[in-house]
Write a protein that holds these residues in place. Structure first.
Motif, PDB file in Angstrom:
ATOM      1  N   PRO A  79       0.811  -1.231   0.000  1.00 52.50           N
ATOM      2  CA  PRO A  79       0.000   0.000   0.000  1.00 52.50           C
ATOM      3  C   PRO A  79       0.839   1.273   0.000  1.00 52.50           C
ATOM      4  O   PRO A  79       1.899   1.327   0.609  1.00 52.50           O
ATOM      5  N   LYS A  80       0.339   2.263  -0.703  1.00 50.01           N
ATOM      6  CA  LYS A  80       0.988   3.570  -0.742  1.00 50.01           C
ATOM      7  C   LYS A  80       0.515   4.388   0.460  1.00 50.01           C
ATOM      8  O   LYS A  80      -0.642   4.300   0.859  1.00 50.01           O
ATOM      9  N   PRO A  81       1.393   5.211   1.017  1.00 45.84           N
ATOM     10  CA  PRO A  81       0.965   6.048   2.141  1.00 45.84           C
ATOM     11  C   PRO A  81       0.104   7.216   1.672  1.00 45.84           C
ATOM     12  O   PRO A  81       0.116   7.597   0.504  1.00 45.84           O
ATOM     13  N   VAL A  82      -0.637   7.777   2.604  1.00 43.21           N
ATOM     14  CA  VAL A  82      -1.481   8.941   2.365  1.00 43.21           C
ATOM     15  C   VAL A  82      -0.824  10.123   3.072  1.00 43.21           C
ATOM     16  O   VAL A  82      -0.434  10.010   4.231  1.00 43.21           O
ATOM     17  N   ARG A  83      -0.693  11.233   2.362  1.00 47.79           N
ATOM     18  CA  ARG A  83      -0.070  12.407   2.968  1.00 47.79           C
ATOM     19  C   ARG A  83      -1.052  13.082   3.912  1.00 47.79           C
ATOM     20  O   ARG A  83      -2.163  13.423   3.543  1.00 47.79           O
ATOM     21  N   LEU A  84      -0.614  13.307   5.160  1.00 45.72           N
ATOM     22  CA  LEU A  84      -1.446  13.971   6.163  1.00 45.72           C
ATOM     23  C   LEU A  84      -1.078  15.436   6.320  1.00 45.72           C
ATOM     24  O   LEU A  84      -1.883  16.232   6.777  1.00 45.72           O
ATOM     25  N   GLY A  85       0.130  15.777   5.978  1.00 45.46           N
ATOM     26  CA  GLY A  85       0.620  17.143   6.104  1.00 45.46           C
ATOM     27  C   GLY A  85       1.912  17.276   5.327  1.00 45.46           C
ATOM     28  O   GLY A  85       2.259  16.414   4.527  1.00 45.46           O
ATOM     29  N   LYS A  86       2.634  18.365   5.579  1.00 45.27           N
ATOM     30  CA  LYS A  86       3.889  18.573   4.854  1.00 45.27           C
ATOM     31  C   LYS A  86       4.889  17.458   5.095  1.00 45.27           C
ATOM     32  O   LYS A  86       5.570  17.006   4.182  1.00 45.27           O
ATOM     33  N   ARG A  87       4.994  17.029   6.343  1.00 47.05           N
ATOM     34  CA  ARG A  87       6.001  16.034   6.689  1.00 47.05           C
ATOM     35  C   ARG A  87       5.409  14.803   7.369  1.00 47.05           C
ATOM     36  O   ARG A  87       6.116  14.102   8.093  1.00 47.05           O
ATOM     37  N   ALA A  88       4.139  14.547   7.168  1.00 45.81           N
ATOM     38  CA  ALA A  88       3.495  13.418   7.836  1.00 45.81           C
ATOM     39  C   ALA A  88       2.736  12.560   6.829  1.00 45.81           C
ATOM     40  O   ALA A  88       1.984  13.072   6.007  1.00 45.81           O
ATOM     41  N   VAL A  89       2.981  11.266   6.903  1.00 46.43           N
ATOM     42  CA  VAL A  89       2.238  10.308   6.077  1.00 46.43           C
ATOM     43  C   VAL A  89       1.705   9.200   6.978  1.00 46.43           C
ATOM     44  O   VAL A  89       2.195   8.993   8.089  1.00 46.43           O
ATOM     45  N   ALA A  90       0.701   8.500   6.474  1.00 46.87           N
ATOM     46  CA  ALA A  90       0.128   7.359   7.189  1.00 46.87           C
ATOM     47  C   ALA A  90      -0.432   6.401   6.151  1.00 46.87           C
ATOM     48  O   ALA A  90      -0.581   6.746   4.983  1.00 46.87           O
ATOM     49  N   TRP A  91      -0.702   5.207   6.594  1.00 44.44           N
ATOM     50  CA  TRP A  91      -1.276   4.183   5.726  1.00 44.44           C
ATOM     51  C   TRP A  91      -2.674   3.868   6.209  1.00 44.44           C
ATOM     52  O   TRP A  91      -2.946   3.876   7.411  1.00 44.44           O
ATOM     53  N   ARG A  92      -3.572   3.560   5.274  1.00 45.85           N
ATOM     54  CA  ARG A  92      -4.914   3.127   5.660  1.00 45.85           C
ATOM     55  C   ARG A  92      -4.817   1.725   6.249  1.00 45.85           C
ATOM     56  O   ARG A  92      -4.201   0.833   5.659  1.00 45.85           O
ATOM     57  N   GLU A  93      -5.446   1.551   7.388  1.00 44.27           N
ATOM     58  CA  GLU A  93      -5.397   0.259   8.067  1.00 44.27           C
ATOM     59  C   GLU A  93      -5.981  -0.844   7.184  1.00 44.27           C
ATOM     60  O   GLU A  93      -5.442  -1.949   7.116  1.00 44.27           O
ATOM     61  N   SER A  94      -7.044  -0.544   6.463  1.00 43.11           N
ATOM     62  CA  SER A  94      -7.672  -1.558   5.606  1.00 43.11           C
ATOM     63  C   SER A  94      -6.729  -1.984   4.484  1.00 43.11           C
ATOM     64  O   SER A  94      -6.705  -3.162   4.105  1.00 43.11           O
ATOM     65  N   ASP A  95      -5.943  -1.038   3.946  1.00 37.27           N
ATOM     66  CA  ASP A  95      -4.986  -1.387   2.888  1.00 37.27           C
ATOM     67  C   ASP A  95      -3.890  -2.309   3.414  1.00 37.27           C
ATOM     68  O   ASP A  95      -3.499  -3.273   2.755  1.00 37.27           O
ATOM     69  N   ILE A  96      -3.401  -2.009   4.615  1.00 30.54           N
ATOM     70  CA  ILE A  96      -2.354  -2.843   5.212  1.00 30.54           C
ATOM     71  C   ILE A  96      -2.891  -4.246   5.485  1.00 30.54           C
ATOM     72  O   ILE A  96      -2.245  -5.250   5.173  1.00 30.54           O
ATOM     73  N   LEU A  97      -4.091  -4.314   6.053  1.00 31.50           N
ATOM     74  CA  LEU A  97      -4.681  -5.627   6.355  1.00 31.50           C
ATOM     75  C   LEU A  97      -4.963  -6.422   5.082  1.00 31.50           C
ATOM     76  O   LEU A  97      -4.748  -7.637   5.043  1.00 31.50           O
ATOM     77  N   ALA A  98      -5.416  -5.743   4.031  1.00 39.34           N
ATOM     78  CA  ALA A  98      -5.670  -6.434   2.758  1.00 39.34           C
ATOM     79  C   ALA A  98      -4.365  -6.964   2.172  1.00 39.34           C
ATOM     80  O   ALA A  98      -4.321  -8.084   1.647  1.00 39.34           O
ATOM     81  N   TRP A  99      -3.303  -6.172   2.257  1.00 38.51           N
ATOM     82  CA  TRP A  99      -2.002  -6.617   1.757  1.00 38.51           C
ATOM     83  C   TRP A  99      -1.521  -7.830   2.553  1.00 38.51           C
ATOM     84  O   TRP A  99      -1.029  -8.800   1.974  1.00 38.51           O
ATOM     85  N   MET A 100      -1.678  -7.777   3.867  1.00 43.94           N
ATOM     86  CA  MET A 100      -1.241  -8.899   4.710  1.00 43.94           C
ATOM     87  C   MET A 100      -2.054 -10.159   4.411  1.00 43.94           C
ATOM     88  O   MET A 100      -1.494 -11.258   4.353  1.00 43.94           O
ATOM     89  N   ASN A 101      -3.367 -10.001   4.208  1.00 46.87           N
ATOM     90  CA  ASN A 101      -4.208 -11.169   3.918  1.00 46.87           C
ATOM     91  C   ASN A 101      -3.931 -11.738   2.532  1.00 46.87           C
ATOM     92  O   ASN A 101      -4.143 -12.921   2.297  1.00 46.87           O
ATOM     93  N   GLY A 102      -3.466 -10.909   1.614  1.00 44.70           N
ATOM     94  CA  GLY A 102      -3.184 -11.367   0.254  1.00 44.70           C
ATOM     95  C   GLY A 102      -1.848 -12.073   0.106  1.00 44.70           C
ATOM     96  O   GLY A 102      -1.583 -12.701  -0.914  1.00 44.70           O
ATOM     97  N   ARG A 103      -1.021 -11.986   1.089  1.00 48.38           N
ATOM     98  CA  ARG A 103       0.299 -12.630   1.013  1.00 48.38           C
ATOM     99  C   ARG A 103       0.148 -14.122   1.238  1.00 48.38           C
ATOM    100  O   ARG A 103      -0.592 -14.582   2.100  1.00 48.38           O
ATOM    101  N   GLN A 104       0.889 -14.897   0.473  1.00 50.46           N
ATOM    102  CA  GLN A 104       0.877 -16.338   0.669  1.00 50.46           C
ATOM    103  C   GLN A 104       1.860 -16.701   1.779  1.00 50.46           C
ATOM    104  O   GLN A 104       2.909 -16.087   1.904  1.00 50.46           O
ATOM    105  N   SER A 105       1.497 -17.662   2.553  1.00 49.13           N
ATOM    106  CA  SER A 105       2.372 -18.101   3.638  1.00 49.13           C
ATOM    107  C   SER A 105       3.563 -18.842   3.054  1.00 49.13           C
ATOM    108  O   SER A 105       3.430 -19.736   2.225  1.00 49.13           O
ATOM    109  N   THR A 106       4.768 -18.470   3.521  1.00 51.03           N
ATOM    110  CA  THR A 106       5.979 -19.132   3.046  1.00 51.03           C
ATOM    111  C   THR A 106       6.401 -20.230   4.009  1.00 51.03           C
ATOM    112  O   THR A 106       7.328 -20.969   3.744  1.00 51.03           O
ATOM    113  N   ALA A 107       5.706 -20.322   5.160  1.00 49.93           N
ATOM    114  CA  ALA A 107       6.044 -21.367   6.134  1.00 49.93           C
ATOM    115  C   ALA A 107       5.555 -22.718   5.623  1.00 49.93           C
ATOM    116  O   ALA A 107       4.464 -22.847   5.088  1.00 49.93           O
ATOM    117  N   ALA A 108       6.371 -23.714   5.808  1.00 50.63           N
ATOM    118  CA  ALA A 108       5.997 -25.057   5.336  1.00 50.63           C
ATOM    119  C   ALA A 108       5.310 -25.863   6.407  1.00 50.63           C
ATOM    120  O   ALA A 108       5.368 -25.649   7.534  1.00 50.63           O
TER     121      ALA A 108
END
Length: 108
Positions: A79-108
């Motif tokens: 996920p790309k960050p969202v600019r909150l101000g001149k020097r502040a960025v943040a990520w949407r929690e839903s984007d981070i969770l979606a990225w984490m859920n979309g990752r395949q497990s590499t553990a065997a």
């Protein structure tokens, strides 16, 4: 025992109690009261970098490497960050969770 007859007298005698009651009535914290509506509970939250690090287990440099197209660790799905101000960025929690859920497990 003396009887309290007016709200003004109650406020004068017990100011902390009044503040506590008002805080509980108007504070929209779902843990302390049931005043939060379903739309408030479904709102997306912004997470700053330390929270993203904790959620993903990635370091600061790994997060920015995943976003850098010139990096060998570049992940176009990250996920790309969202600019909150001149020097502040943040990520949407839903984007981070979606990225984490979309990752395949590499553990065997």
């Amino acid at each position: 025992m003396r009887r309290i007859e007016t709200l003004f007298e109650l406020c004068r005698l017990f100011p902390r109690l009044v503040v506590f009651i008002l805080f509980g009535m108007f504070h929209n914290n779902p843990r302390t009261c049931d005043m939060a509506t379903s739309s408030e509970q479904n709102q997306d939250r912004f997470q700053r970098r330390p929270a993203v690090e904790a959620m993903t287990g990635l370091s600061r440099s790994s997060i920015y490497s995943k976003m850098d197209p010139r990096s060998p660790q570049h992940d176009p799905e990250f996920p790309k960050p969202v600019r909150l101000g001149k020097r502040a960025v943040a990520w949407r929690e839903s984007d981070i969770l979606a990225w984490m859920n979309g990752r395949q497990s590499t553990a065997a």
